[in-house]
Design an enzyme around this catalytic site. Structure first.
Site, PDB file in Angstrom:
ATOM      1  N   CYS A 166       2.669  -1.061  -7.595  1.00  0.00           N
ATOM      2  CA  CYS A 166       2.346  -0.176  -6.468  1.00  0.00           C
ATOM      3  C   CYS A 166       2.833  -0.781  -5.150  1.00  0.00           C
ATOM      4  O   CYS A 166       2.188  -1.669  -4.585  1.00  0.00           O
ATOM      5  CB  CYS A 166       0.844   0.081  -6.406  1.00  0.00           C
TER       6      CYS A 166
ATOM      7  N   CYS B 179       0.466  -0.178  -2.202  1.00  0.00           N
ATOM      8  CA  CYS B 179      -0.720  -1.047  -2.225  1.00  0.00           C
ATOM      9  C   CYS B 179      -0.377  -2.480  -1.800  1.00  0.00           C
ATOM     10  O   CYS B 179      -1.129  -3.119  -1.068  1.00  0.00           O
ATOM     11  CB  CYS B 179      -1.316  -1.126  -3.635  1.00  0.00           C
ATOM     12  N   ASP B 180       0.745  -3.001  -2.300  1.00  0.00           N
ATOM     13  CA  ASP B 180       0.991  -4.442  -2.214  1.00  0.00           C
ATOM     14  C   ASP B 180       2.188  -4.846  -1.361  1.00  0.00           C
ATOM     15  O   ASP B 180       2.392  -6.039  -1.126  1.00  0.00           O
ATOM     16  CB  ASP B 180       1.174  -5.014  -3.633  1.00  0.00           C
TER      17      ASP B 180
END
Length: 320
Positions: free
Chosen positions: A138, A141-142
């Site tokens: 992701c 997300c990261d």
């Protein structure tokens, strides 16, 4: 076998399931929640969550799931271990079997079974994924953790192109590995990636090994599948964008699914094609796939379920 009757059954325990439980419990629906194969869902594989509102200093995925679970329990949600092995939504009564033995009849069901990211399956990939040391599925997300660093992303579809473009705004260099000699992505998405200066695209290229120092990723060894020539790419992050598999197989005989297995909901609601069965989170969402959007749809599912029950009860009262 004794049959248990419940007002609201929640299947799955990520942000969607727990949020649905909080709302359903506060509406006196006495929800029963089964945690499933992966209690806490995909977030339990995430080390740091920094983009969920209300956590200014960030929080680990597992810690956040424990907090959500405790909040649901505070309002008397019955949180149970176990996973649903069979369902029957053919009649007026929604029947569910847990661990192949317990039979439950539910007035309403909220499905929050999520989706599972697909990985390449390399031992080295799984090692650094489990260590939280540089493997992710992701970018949204990261990606932030790799600011001004060099990363590698695998994939050829629209979401891979979108994630590569997202990473290019954060990272100094993004190397994109495409297995074939062309993208699967739409022309507009492929053009966007090709026109981004700090994205290098390697066609006919596959991952041989994710390299690291035992703690974190330091590079990726790749090979050209036409020439078998290998070389190493320095990188601190390895992103896999080859798709997700929704955990919905068990519902396919009763619920409408799209061609990749996501549950189709009535737009703007959590309703499925079966009255009294609702869906939330990544079991239906293949676009956003964030903890906060999952939580939002968990709220929607609980409100939809509560309204469904209220409408049924008022019909019974009128008939009486």
């Amino acid at each position: 076998m004794e049959i248990e009757h419940v007002k609201c059954l929640i299947i799955g325990s990520g942000p969607a399931g727990y949020t649905a439980a909080i709302y359903a419990a506060r509406a006196n629906m006495a929800p029963v929640l089964y945690q499933g194969m992966q209690p806490g869902g995909q977030l339990t594989t995430t080390n740091e969550v920094e983009n969920f509102p209300g956590y200014p200093d960030g929080i680990t995925g597992p810690a956040m799931m424990i907090e959500l679970m405790n909040q649901a329990k505070r309002f008397d949600t019955d949180v149970r271990d176990g996973w649903v092995t069979k369902v029957d939504f053919s009649g007026d009564v929604h029947k569910v079997w847990v661990n192949g033995e317990t039979e439950i009849h539910a007035d309403t069901i909220i499905i929050s079974t999520g989706a599972t990211a697909k990985y390449l399956g390399l031992d080295s990939e799984q090692k650094y994924l489990n260590l939280g040391g540089g493997v992710s599925a992701c970018a949204v997300c990261d990606g932030f953790f790799y600011k001004n660093q060099e990363v590698v992303i695998v994939g050829a579809g629209d979401s891979a192109a979108e994630e590569a473009h997202y990473l290019s705004k954060l990272c100094s260099k993004v190397t994109m590995l495409v297995r074939r000699d062309e993208f699967r992505a739409s022309k507009i998405m492929a053009a966007r990636v090709k026109n981004t200066k700090n994205i290098e695209i390697l066609f006919n290229t596959e991952t041989d090994e994710v390299l690291g120092d035992g703690q974190v990723v330091t590079g990726v060894r790749v090979f050209n599948n036409k020439t078998n020539e290998k070389h190493e790419i320095p990188a601190t992050g390895f992103f896999v964008a080859i798709g997700h598999k929704p955990n919905t197989e068990i519902f396919k005989d009763y619920l409408e699914l799209d061609e990749t297995g996501y549950i189709i909901n009535v737009p703007g609601t959590s309703k499925t094609n079966v009255p009294g069965v609702f869906v939330s989170g990544d079991a239906a969402d293949h676009v956003y796939r964030q903890a906060i959007t999952a939580a939002g749809t968990g709220c929607m599912a609980a409100l939809d379920a509560e309204r469904y029950l209220a409408a049924k009860e008022s019909v019974v009262e009128v008939e009486a």
